[in-house]
Design an enzyme around this catalytic site. Structure first.
Site, mmCIF file in Angstrom:
data_model
loop_
_atom_site.group_PDB
_atom_site.id
_atom_site.type_symbol
_atom_site.label_atom_id
_atom_site.label_comp_id
_atom_site.label_asym_id
_atom_site.label_seq_id
_atom_site.Cartn_x
_atom_site.Cartn_y
_atom_site.Cartn_z
ATOM 1 N N ASN A 148 0.824 -1.207 0.000
ATOM 2 C CA ASN A 148 0.000 0.000 0.000
ATOM 3 C C ASN A 148 0.862 1.262 0.000
ATOM 4 O O ASN A 148 0.569 2.227 -0.722
ATOM 5 C CB ASN A 148 -0.989 -0.004 1.162
ATOM 6 C CG ASN A 148 -0.327 -0.039 2.531
ATOM 7 O OD1 ASN A 148 0.867 -0.296 2.679
ATOM 8 N ND2 ASN A 148 -1.122 0.210 3.558
ATOM 9 N N TRP A 149 1.946 1.279 0.772
ATOM 10 C CA TRP A 149 2.825 2.442 0.795
ATOM 11 C C TRP A 149 3.611 2.552 -0.506
ATOM 12 O O TRP A 149 3.751 3.648 -1.066
ATOM 13 C CB TRP A 149 3.755 2.355 1.994
ATOM 14 C CG TRP A 149 4.673 3.517 2.248
ATOM 15 C CD1 TRP A 149 5.976 3.440 2.637
ATOM 16 C CD2 TRP A 149 4.378 4.920 2.169
ATOM 17 N NE1 TRP A 149 6.513 4.703 2.802
ATOM 18 C CE2 TRP A 149 5.545 5.635 2.517
ATOM 19 C CE3 TRP A 149 3.235 5.646 1.811
ATOM 20 C CZ2 TRP A 149 5.612 7.024 2.541
ATOM 21 C CZ3 TRP A 149 3.301 7.040 1.825
ATOM 22 C CH2 TRP A 149 4.468 7.707 2.191
ATOM 23 N N GLY A 150 4.098 1.440 -1.025
ATOM 24 C CA GLY A 150 4.818 1.471 -2.285
ATOM 25 C C GLY A 150 3.960 1.979 -3.428
ATOM 26 O O GLY A 150 4.411 2.762 -4.274
ATOM 27 N N LYS B 29 10.977 2.044 6.959
ATOM 28 C CA LYS B 29 11.143 2.466 8.351
ATOM 29 C C LYS B 29 11.712 1.317 9.175
ATOM 30 O O LYS B 29 11.282 0.178 9.048
ATOM 31 C CB LYS B 29 9.813 2.946 8.924
ATOM 32 C CG LYS B 29 9.334 4.246 8.292
ATOM 33 C CD LYS B 29 8.091 4.806 8.952
ATOM 34 C CE LYS B 29 7.707 6.133 8.328
ATOM 35 N NZ LYS B 29 6.508 6.727 8.956
ATOM 36 N N ALA C 72 -0.263 5.497 4.727
ATOM 37 C CA ALA C 72 -0.334 5.235 3.288
ATOM 38 C C ALA C 72 -1.708 5.519 2.699
ATOM 39 O O ALA C 72 -1.824 6.170 1.655
ATOM 40 C CB ALA C 72 0.074 3.786 3.004
ATOM 41 N N LYS D 120 10.036 5.653 16.771
ATOM 42 C CA LYS D 120 8.692 6.081 17.185
ATOM 43 C C LYS D 120 7.778 4.893 17.428
ATOM 44 O O LYS D 120 6.832 4.980 18.227
ATOM 45 C CB LYS D 120 8.096 7.030 16.148
ATOM 46 C CG LYS D 120 8.067 6.477 14.711
ATOM 47 C CD LYS D 120 6.746 5.888 14.319
ATOM 48 C CE LYS D 120 6.757 5.375 12.890
ATOM 49 N NZ LYS D 120 5.429 4.971 12.410
ATOM 50 N N GLN E 68 6.404 -4.060 14.525
ATOM 51 C CA GLN E 68 7.717 -3.433 14.447
ATOM 52 C C GLN E 68 8.159 -2.804 15.758
ATOM 53 O O GLN E 68 9.347 -2.793 16.081
ATOM 54 C CB GLN E 68 7.737 -2.399 13.325
ATOM 55 C CG GLN E 68 7.676 -3.033 11.944
ATOM 56 C CD GLN E 68 7.971 -2.050 10.840
ATOM 57 O OE1 GLN E 68 7.843 -0.851 11.017
ATOM 58 N NE2 GLN E 68 8.363 -2.560 9.683
#
Length: 385
Positions: free
Chosen positions: A32-34, A144, A177, A232, A325
């Site tokens: 989705n981000w790509g 990230k 995203a 973060k 993450q």
């Protein structure tokens, strides 16, 4: 727009710059981000035709999907519908974004390579690209996280640089995203500080990404930009634990403040990072706030407290098996700090690790927030509303 130290660079004056040549853009990754990033790149390739070649190639890991009642290849569907129907449904990409199933084709044809793959795959993907990169090409990592080993902490931009022999900058910010894809306004930060032999100006890199809804500032502090996006997630876990315990806004604000200080301290202690990056740029405080207000790390940490389920179970139930993450980064950071004998210097990071992996009671997080006696013995006090 100004950054810290020196002026931050934007793409505002890109049309006044005479390019030495038109550059080709390639996107490595199509989640989705790509896909959201490829959409932006495609729009800018058309908007700045004297700077960029129109066609933007996006590497798509080939898979079969169900589309209109038929089994189809994902690349074929994307190039027909101009939509990533699996990972970013409902969002139309410009027709000059072309899905290709072979990452080597992207490597051979791009002057600017934008990396947007899950961090656990980046070395394997780069291995396929070795020896195929154009002379003078550069990379931008939108990944990230950090790579931790016994040798120390490495940025993924460094991993890419070492594997492919190119300079690689970083893009990171408060960039969800789906919101970016829907063109809801946000800011982002590019860390780009190449050696003199790199012949692509920062303004041209900024112009790859800058849109009216995606405001870009380019700064020199590559490490600070990258570390903000990694650390973060650890702080978001701490805020999620607080949500699970139904602690109030004051307490969560204290966690965010302490977390921001530890992010800043980590970046300046172990990297040549400007301390103002974390508080002035989207890659720092803005990304932290967004993640703490409801990102996946926050949600899973809250569920961890409320349900008593293990993080592994919650990864399967809430993330479809994807790695959480924040927890993984807290473990990596903890193991690194052990080698430096500096665990006590990062009490919030350490608490997130201990809650996630060592059965520490989440309620004991409050102890971390209470100042040491020597920190407060000379402080006065006033009452506020």
């Amino acid at each position: 727009m100004s950054g810290y130290g020196q002026q931050g660079v934007s793409a505002a004056n890109i049309d006044s710059i005479r390019p030495k040549k038109r550059l080709s853009i390639g996107v490595v990754g199509s989640g989705n981000w790509g896909t959201a990033i490829a959409k932006i790149c495609g729009e800018n390739a058309r908007a700045h035709g004297h700077h960029f070649r129109s066609k933007v190639r996006m590497w798509v890991f080939e898979e079969e999907i169900e589309y209109k009642g038929e089994k189809r290849k994902l690349t074929e569907v994307f190039n027909e519908a101009h939509e990533n129907v699996k990972y970013l449904p409902g969002i139309e990409c410009p027709p000059n974004v072309i899905a290709v199933p072979d990452v080597r084709e992207v490597a051979r044809r791009a002057d600017i390579l934008v990396f947007v793959v899950p961090h656990q795959f980046i070395e394997r993907v780069c291995d396929q690209m070795v020896g195929l990169i154009r002379p003078g090409a550069v990379g931008i990592s939108c990944i990230k996280g950090v790579a931790v080993s016994k040798e120390g902490v490495r940025l993924y931009s460094e991993v890419i640089s070492e594997k492919l022999g190119i300079y690689c900058g970083v893009l990171s910010g408060a960039n969800v995203a789906n919101e970016v894809a829907r063109e809801q306004f946000c800011e982002t930060t590019i860390g780009f500080n190449p050696p003199n032999e790199v012949d692509i100006p920062r303004e041209q890199i900024a112009a790859v990404f800058d849109r009216p809804y995606f405001s870009v500032v380019s700064v020199d502090d590559v490490a600070g930009v990258a570390l903000g996006g990694a650390l973060k997630n650890v702080v978001a876990m701490a805020v999620g634990f607080a949500d699970g315990l139904e602690w109030g806004g004051n307490t969560k604000a204290a966690i965010m403040r302490r977390g921001l200080l530890e992010m800043q301290k980590f970046a300046t202690t172990f990297f040549d990072s400007d301390p103002r990056t974390m508080v002035e740029q989207s890659c720092g405080i803005a990304d932290l706030v967004t993640s703490c207000l409801g990102g996946r790390n926050n949600r899973c940490a809250e569920a961890f407290v409320k349900t008593g389920k293990s993080l592994e179970t919650l990864e399967k139930e809430l993330l479809g098996g994807q790695l959480l993450q924040g927890a993984a980064t807290s473990k990596d950071v903890h193991e690194f700090l052990l080698t430096k004998d500096m665990v006590k210097d990062f009490p919030l990071f350490t608490a997130v690790y201990n809650i996630s992996y060592e059965d520490m009671d989440p309620k004991d997080l409050i102890i971390v927030l209470q100042p040491l006696k020597e920190d407060s013995e000379n402080e006065g006090g006033t009452e506020t509303e």
